[in-house]
Design an enzyme around this catalytic site. Structure first.
Site, PDB file in Angstrom:
ATOM      1  N   HIS A   1     -12.181  -5.170  -1.053  1.00 11.23           N
ATOM      2  CA  HIS A   1     -11.183  -4.437  -0.347  1.00 11.23           C
ATOM      3  C   HIS A   1     -11.911  -3.595   0.838  1.00 11.23           C
ATOM      4  O   HIS A   1     -11.351  -3.440   1.727  1.00 11.23           O
ATOM      5  CB  HIS A   1     -10.794  -3.557  -1.295  1.00 11.23           C
TER       6      HIS A   1
ATOM      7  N   ILE B   1      13.312  -3.388   5.055  1.00 13.70           N
ATOM      8  CA  ILE B   1      12.742  -4.715   4.600  1.00 13.70           C
ATOM      9  C   ILE B   1      13.440  -5.756   5.388  1.00 13.70           C
ATOM     10  O   ILE B   1      12.818  -7.036   5.889  1.00 13.70           O
ATOM     11  CB  ILE B   1      12.758  -4.912   3.188  1.00 13.70           C
ATOM     12  N   GLU B   2      14.721  -5.530   5.526  1.00 15.45           N
ATOM     13  CA  GLU B   2      15.711  -6.682   6.262  1.00 15.45           C
ATOM     14  C   GLU B   2      15.125  -6.925   7.608  1.00 15.45           C
ATOM     15  O   GLU B   2      14.997  -7.828   8.452  1.00 15.45           O
ATOM     16  CB  GLU B   2      16.847  -6.459   6.028  1.00 15.45           C
TER      17      GLU B   2
ATOM     18  N   ASN C   1      12.550  -6.074   9.322  1.00 12.30           N
ATOM     19  CA  ASN C   1      11.108  -6.566   9.541  1.00 12.30           C
ATOM     20  C   ASN C   1      11.056  -8.128   9.129  1.00 12.30           C
ATOM     21  O   ASN C   1      10.110  -8.826   9.585  1.00 12.30           O
ATOM     22  CB  ASN C   1      10.062  -6.324   8.573  1.00 12.30           C
TER      23      ASN C   1
ATOM     24  N   SER D   1      -1.304  -2.381   8.240  1.00  7.89           N
ATOM     25  CA  SER D   1      -0.625  -1.239   9.071  1.00  7.89           C
ATOM     26  C   SER D   1      -0.289  -1.887  10.501  1.00  7.89           C
ATOM     27  O   SER D   1      -0.720  -1.245  11.476  1.00  7.89           O
ATOM     28  CB  SER D   1      -1.584  -0.373   9.050  1.00  7.89           C
ATOM     29  N   PRO D   2       0.306  -2.815  10.615  1.00 10.85           N
ATOM     30  CA  PRO D   2       0.917  -3.234  11.818  1.00 10.85           C
ATOM     31  C   PRO D   2       1.751  -2.317  12.641  1.00 10.85           C
ATOM     32  O   PRO D   2       1.904  -2.357  13.843  1.00 10.85           O
ATOM     33  CB  PRO D   2       1.408  -4.617  11.731  1.00 10.85           C
TER      34      PRO D   2
ATOM     35  N   TYR E   1      -4.403   0.018  -5.302  1.00 13.22           N
ATOM     36  CA  TYR E   1      -2.893   0.423  -4.836  1.00 13.22           C
ATOM     37  C   TYR E   1      -2.464   1.069  -6.318  1.00 13.22           C
ATOM     38  O   TYR E   1      -1.479   1.987  -6.207  1.00 13.22           O
ATOM     39  CB  TYR E   1      -1.934  -0.558  -4.432  1.00 13.22           C
TER      40      TYR E   1
ATOM     41  N   VAL F   1      10.223   0.215   2.363  1.00 16.20           N
ATOM     42  CA  VAL F   1      10.701   0.250   0.939  1.00 16.20           C
ATOM     43  C   VAL F   1      12.266   0.256   0.928  1.00 16.20           C
ATOM     44  O   VAL F   1      12.737   0.035  -0.216  1.00 16.20           O
ATOM     45  CB  VAL F   1      10.276   1.578   0.135  1.00 16.20           C
TER      46      VAL F   1
ATOM     47  N   TRP G   1       0.759  -1.367   0.062  1.00 23.59           N
ATOM     48  CA  TRP G   1       0.001   0.028  -0.056  1.00 23.59           C
ATOM     49  C   TRP G   1       0.839   1.191  -0.113  1.00 23.59           C
ATOM     50  O   TRP G   1       1.837   1.441   0.785  1.00 23.59           O
ATOM     51  CB  TRP G   1      -1.040  -0.004   1.295  1.00 23.59           C
TER      52      TRP G   1
END
Length: 280
Positions: free
Chosen positions: A111, A247-248, A250, A198-199, A53, A242, A24
């Site tokens: 959605h 990313i890593e 997470n 959206s955690p 999106y 992004v 998103w």
């Protein structure tokens, strides 16, 4: 890393990796392509997108270019919130299939139960019609699982009472301090897997001192605590990032939050001032 590929099982027996990569607000083109490509390199095997999106084309291309066999990547997309007729649903679905160009969609969700410009409106009758189309997509085997997103108890219960094939998953906004308990309980009571978008509260949670204190205890970041919290609640988190570093980060979820610390997190309220809660 193993936590990324461990799975939940949907009601129809389909396996779904228990952590997904959300897209998103990542624009179509280089941004979405690079983010998804990096997520796949980092071990993600579950990618979440949506017609709304506007990035399905780049998401699909990144998956095709990854060299990873198609059956090893779980892809979710979503029917536009405003598609509330059979004809609109069919048209949007065909557009998503074409844009993704992946042969099939692993899971397809409505959605929202209402168009975004009529937030909270009553579209129960329209959703019954649209759900018949969703069942058709599923029966065609172009979609391996079907579900819903942003449905409250009213809209969930009406759909469950009028469907032939029950939804298999509910995706909703969920983070420490905002857990939509009534909606989650309704879905779980009806056998659905619940996914948490959206955690990280679109980043607002990262500045919370109380969550930071828990993170410090485990020598991890707030993001990791937020995602691990969702997993320990039995939900499927969908973090978005992004930058390769985020990313890593997470993916580093191989730890366990103690029951005492889970209770501390459960007691927190208003953890993300500034976040727009998707509540109605």
């Amino acid at each position: 890393m193993a936590v990324l590929t461990e799975t939940y099982t949907l009601p129809n027996g389909v396996k779904i990796p228990q952590v997904g990569f959300g897209t998103w607000q990542i624009p179509n083109g280089e941004a979405a392509y690079n983010a998804v490509a990096e997520a796949l390199r980092q071990g993600y095997r579950h990618i979440d997108t949506a017609h709304g999106y506007g990035n399905e084309e780049s998401v699909g291309k990144a998956i095709r270019d990854s060299g990873i066999p198609r059956d090893q990547i779980f892809v979710t997309s979503k029917l536009p919130a405003g598609a509330k007729t059979a004809e609109a649903a069919q048209e949007a679905f065909e557009e998503s299939m074409s844009r993704l160009n992946l042969g099939y969609i692993d899971m397809y969700l409505i959605h929202a139960p209402w168009p975004w410009d009529d937030f909270g409106g009553d579209y129960r009758e329209q959703n019954r019609v649209v759900w018949q189309q969703m069942e058709g997509f599923y029966k065609s085997k172009k979609v391996h699982a079907i579900g819903i997103s942003n449905f409250n108890v009213r809209d969930q219960e009406d759909l469950y009472a009028h469907c032939t094939i029950k939804p298999m998953a509910l995706q909703l906004q969920y983070y420490i301090g905002f857990t939509e308990d009534d909606n989650v309980q309704c879905a779980k009571a009806n056998g659905l897997l619940v996914e948490a978008f959206s955690p990280l509260a679109t980043g607002f949670l990262l500045n919370n001192a109380a969550v930071q204190a828990v993170a410090d205890h485990y020598h991890v970041g707030v993001a990791q605590v937020a995602l691990r919290y969702v997993l320990q609640k039995g939900l499927l988190p969908l973090p978005k990032a992004v930058s390769p570093a985020h990313i890593e980060a997470n993916t580093q979820l191989d730890f366990t939050i103690s029951e005492a610390d889970m209770q501390v997190l459960d007691a927190l309220e208003d953890t993300a001032p500034g976040e727009d809660n998707n509540r109605y």
